[in-house]
Write an enzyme that holds these catalytic residues in place. Structure first.
Site, mmCIF file in Angstrom:
data_model
loop_
_atom_site.group_PDB
_atom_site.id
_atom_site.type_symbol
_atom_site.label_atom_id
_atom_site.label_comp_id
_atom_site.label_asym_id
_atom_site.label_seq_id
_atom_site.Cartn_x
_atom_site.Cartn_y
_atom_site.Cartn_z
ATOM 1 N N LYS A 1 19.666 16.124 0.928
ATOM 2 C CA LYS A 1 18.387 15.277 1.552
ATOM 3 C C LYS A 1 17.412 14.604 0.989
ATOM 4 O O LYS A 1 17.935 13.377 1.267
ATOM 5 C CB LYS A 1 17.225 16.142 1.734
ATOM 6 C CG LYS A 1 17.562 17.716 2.496
ATOM 7 C CD LYS A 1 16.277 18.820 2.715
ATOM 8 C CE LYS A 1 16.054 19.546 1.759
ATOM 9 N NZ LYS A 1 17.254 20.075 1.029
ATOM 10 N N ARG B 1 8.560 23.897 3.150
ATOM 11 C CA ARG B 1 9.528 25.114 3.086
ATOM 12 C C ARG B 1 9.155 26.697 3.253
ATOM 13 O O ARG B 1 10.063 27.495 3.067
ATOM 14 C CB ARG B 1 9.238 24.868 1.805
ATOM 15 C CG ARG B 1 10.423 24.083 1.028
ATOM 16 C CD ARG B 1 10.772 23.881 -0.983
ATOM 17 N NE ARG B 1 12.219 24.296 -1.303
ATOM 18 C CZ ARG B 1 12.713 23.060 -1.568
ATOM 19 N NH1 ARG B 1 12.138 21.990 -0.991
ATOM 20 N NH2 ARG B 1 13.753 23.008 -2.420
ATOM 21 N N ARG C 1 27.031 18.368 -8.821
ATOM 22 C CA ARG C 1 25.252 17.078 -8.591
ATOM 23 C C ARG C 1 25.148 18.061 -10.787
ATOM 24 O O ARG C 1 25.127 16.829 -10.990
ATOM 25 C CB ARG C 1 24.662 17.759 -8.091
ATOM 26 C CG ARG C 1 23.304 17.413 -8.016
ATOM 27 C CD ARG C 1 22.488 17.155 -7.630
ATOM 28 N NE ARG C 1 21.968 18.286 -7.352
ATOM 29 C CZ ARG C 1 20.903 18.838 -6.211
ATOM 30 N NH1 ARG C 1 20.764 17.973 -5.227
ATOM 31 N NH2 ARG C 1 20.600 19.761 -6.270
ATOM 32 N N ARG D 1 20.691 18.865 -13.441
ATOM 33 C CA ARG D 1 19.747 19.408 -13.280
ATOM 34 C C ARG D 1 19.518 21.086 -14.199
ATOM 35 O O ARG D 1 19.954 21.229 -13.680
ATOM 36 C CB ARG D 1 19.184 19.540 -11.782
ATOM 37 C CG ARG D 1 18.256 18.379 -11.283
ATOM 38 C CD ARG D 1 18.261 18.266 -9.973
ATOM 39 N NE ARG D 1 17.633 19.556 -9.102
ATOM 40 C CZ ARG D 1 17.648 19.395 -7.961
ATOM 41 N NH1 ARG D 1 17.997 18.530 -7.680
ATOM 42 N NH2 ARG D 1 16.937 21.430 -7.758
ATOM 43 N N ARG E 1 18.223 30.301 -4.889
ATOM 44 C CA ARG E 1 17.527 28.960 -4.154
ATOM 45 C C ARG E 1 18.273 29.422 -2.980
ATOM 46 O O ARG E 1 17.210 28.715 -2.436
ATOM 47 C CB ARG E 1 17.840 27.605 -4.918
ATOM 48 C CG ARG E 1 16.731 27.221 -6.146
ATOM 49 C CD ARG E 1 17.835 26.497 -6.864
ATOM 50 N NE ARG E 1 17.953 25.080 -6.434
ATOM 51 C CZ ARG E 1 19.260 24.334 -6.586
ATOM 52 N NH1 ARG E 1 19.402 24.207 -7.715
ATOM 53 N NH2 ARG E 1 18.919 23.060 -5.851
HETATM 54 P P1 ADP Z 1 16.866 21.905 -3.336
HETATM 55 O O1 ADP Z 1 16.081 21.289 -2.133
HETATM 56 O O2 ADP Z 1 18.052 21.015 -4.017
HETATM 57 O O3 ADP Z 1 16.434 23.229 -3.954
HETATM 58 P P2 ADP Z 1 13.862 20.020 -4.285
HETATM 59 O O4 ADP Z 1 13.957 18.720 -4.963
HETATM 60 O O5 ADP Z 1 13.919 19.798 -3.546
HETATM 61 O O6 ADP Z 1 15.971 19.969 -4.398
HETATM 62 O O7 ADP Z 1 13.391 21.258 -4.686
HETATM 63 C C1 ADP Z 1 13.734 21.881 -6.190
HETATM 64 C C2 ADP Z 1 12.579 22.947 -6.719
HETATM 65 O O8 ADP Z 1 11.292 22.519 -6.427
HETATM 66 C C3 ADP Z 1 12.752 24.020 -5.749
HETATM 67 O O9 ADP Z 1 13.530 25.149 -6.276
HETATM 68 C C4 ADP Z 1 11.223 24.619 -5.869
HETATM 69 O O10 ADP Z 1 11.235 25.432 -7.242
HETATM 70 C C5 ADP Z 1 10.608 22.721 -6.155
HETATM 71 N N1 ADP Z 1 9.720 23.111 -4.979
HETATM 72 C C6 ADP Z 1 10.206 21.833 -3.708
HETATM 73 N N2 ADP Z 1 9.678 21.469 -3.540
HETATM 74 C C7 ADP Z 1 8.613 22.303 -3.133
HETATM 75 C C8 ADP Z 1 7.900 22.962 -2.370
HETATM 76 N N3 ADP Z 1 7.779 22.180 -0.836
HETATM 77 N N4 ADP Z 1 6.835 24.504 -2.398
HETATM 78 C C9 ADP Z 1 7.078 24.856 -3.603
HETATM 79 N N5 ADP Z 1 8.674 24.384 -4.593
HETATM 80 C C10 ADP Z 1 8.672 23.105 -4.250
#
Ligand code: ADP
Length: 188
Positions: free
Chosen positions: A13, A88, A127, A133, A144
């Site tokens: 993404k 989400r 990654r 990370r 996740r």
């Molecule tokens: P990925 O899609 O690879 O998991 P992101 O950078 O989108 O990576 O998200 C990393 C983390 O940030 C998630 O696992 C969650 O803990 C938090 N997070 C991101 N976006 C949201 C959201 N919209 N609501 C709640 N937590 C979020």
């Protein structure tokens, strides 16, 4: 134009989001990036966010809404937004509807990046080597993915019913995936 980019962790993404934003002059909103920025601060909120993100759980909708509103108010000259990592869950989808209504913007499409689960694991573990990370380790990753399949995946049907869903094959070269996305956005 306003878009949501939907897909499991590791679907690509972030990479595709920057390319789409360049091509279509959109402002990228990555809730993951915004949260990671917050964790750099040593405030209580920063620490609280870090512990949730590092465990692979979702941060509360209240916090998400606050950082989103803050970002949007700082970017009030944007011609359109691309939401990456938000919404989400069903409640966040409702919050986005409200938010868009408040700023008088319309959601044009939801791009869903479709990638096989095996490939997701491989991409994320790679990654981890590149970016380091803390939430990219196997155990947290499992959580996740579980959160994604339980809470986020149901949104696909919601947006399909609203006729907004564009499903894109997220496997193959980055540029190939980008071409697939661009082709479907141009025909909107
Ligand atoms: P990925 O899609 O690879 O998991 P992101 O950078 O989108 O990576 O998200 C990393 C983390 O940030 C998630 O696992 C969650 O803990 C938090 N997070 C991101 N976006 C949201 C959201 N919209 N609501 C709640 N937590 C979020």
């Amino acid at each position: 134009m306003n878009l949501i980019l939907l897909g499991p962790p590791g679907a690509g993404k972030g990479t595709q989001a920057s390319m789409i934003c360049n091509d279509f002059n959109l402002t990228h909103i990555s809730t993951g990036d915004l949260l990671r920025n917050e964790t750099k601060s040593s405030s209580d909120l920063g620490k609280e966010i870090k512990s949730i993100v590092d465990a692979g759980n979702l941060v509360s909708n209240e916090i998400i809404l606050r950082i989103l509103k803050n970002f949007i108010s700082k970017n009030n000259d944007a011609s359109g937004f691309l939401f990456d990592g938000f919404p989400r869950n069903a409640e966040q989808a409702g919050l986005l509807d409200q938010l868009m209504h408040e700023i008088n913007f319309k959601l044009n499409a939801v791009i869903m990046l479709d990638v096989d689960k095996e490939l997701l694991l491989n991409r994320i573990l790679k990654r981890k080597e590149d970016e380091g990370r803390a939430d990219d380790n196997e155990k947290v990753l499992e959580n996740r993915l579980r959160v994604y399949f339980e809470e986020t995946q149901p949104l696909i049907e919601v947006y399909q019913n609203e006729n907004l869903l564009i499903k894109i094959d997220g496997e193959g070269e980055i540029s190939q995936v980008n071409q697939r996305i661009n082709a479907s956005l141009r025909s909107l």
